[in-house]
Design an enzyme around this catalytic site. Structure first.
Site, PDB file in Angstrom:
ATOM      1  N   MET A   1      -3.635   4.607   0.563  1.00  0.00           N
ATOM      2  CA  MET A   1      -4.119   5.068   1.867  1.00  0.00           C
ATOM      3  C   MET A   1      -5.309   6.020   1.735  1.00  0.00           C
ATOM      4  O   MET A   1      -6.138   6.116   2.637  1.00  0.00           O
ATOM      5  CB  MET A   1      -2.991   5.726   2.666  1.00  0.00           C
TER       6      MET A   1
ATOM      7  N   ILE B   1       0.861  -1.185   0.000  1.00  0.00           N
ATOM      8  CA  ILE B   1       0.000   0.000   0.000  1.00  0.00           C
ATOM      9  C   ILE B   1       0.898   1.235   0.000  1.00  0.00           C
ATOM     10  O   ILE B   1       1.981   1.226   0.588  1.00  0.00           O
ATOM     11  CB  ILE B   1      -0.979  -0.013   1.205  1.00  0.00           C
ATOM     12  N   CYS B   2       0.463   2.296  -0.710  1.00  0.00           N
ATOM     13  CA  CYS B   2       1.200   3.556  -0.686  1.00  0.00           C
ATOM     14  C   CYS B   2       0.185   4.679  -0.512  1.00  0.00           C
ATOM     15  O   CYS B   2      -0.849   4.483   0.120  1.00  0.00           O
ATOM     16  CB  CYS B   2       2.063   3.725  -1.944  1.00  0.00           C
ATOM     17  N   ALA B   3       0.444   5.852  -1.086  1.00  0.00           N
ATOM     18  CA  ALA B   3      -0.498   6.958  -0.923  1.00  0.00           C
ATOM     19  C   ALA B   3      -1.693   6.812  -1.867  1.00  0.00           C
ATOM     20  O   ALA B   3      -2.836   6.969  -1.460  1.00  0.00           O
ATOM     21  CB  ALA B   3       0.210   8.284  -1.159  1.00  0.00           C
TER      22      ALA B   3
END
Length: 112
Positions: free
Chosen positions: A101, A73-75
């Protein structure tokens, strides 16, 4: 049709998942890795995430178990796709969270 969707599934070595699918995978023992920078990690993260910044992941996947699926998961979903591709190339069962996120927060999931 089915053949097209299978072709699509195999052309990409990893799978992009929704928040709901990611949660299902986590429930069955998958590892969640957050590949954002330290600054971003400090602004809030999924409670079950392990912090493995993308640049560190590119150097080494030490400490990430191969025996269970790994969800990145990232932004927003861009870096997690790179992370998932890299993990898949190393033989991991890899997933990338669609929307990152931002989507996690929008879904009302806990952030700490």
């Amino acid at each position: 049709g089915l053949i097209d969707s299978l072709k699509k599934a195999f052309s990409k070595p990893y799978t992009t998942v929704s928040i709901a699918q990611a949660k299902e995978l986590l429930g069955s023992g998958a590892t969640l890795i957050d590949v954002r920078s330290t600054q971003e990690w400090r602004t809030g993260r999924a409670p079950q995430a392990k912090h493995v910044p993308l640049d560190r992941l590119q150097v080494s996947t030490a400490g990430i178990q191969k025996s269970r699926p790994v969800i990145a998961i990232c932004a927003s979903g861009v870096r997690s796709a790179s992370a998932a591709k890299l993990l898949a190339a190393k033989g991991y069962q890899a997933y990338s969270v669609r929307g990152g996120m931002a989507a996690w927060r929008q879904a009302g999931e806990p952030v700490r």
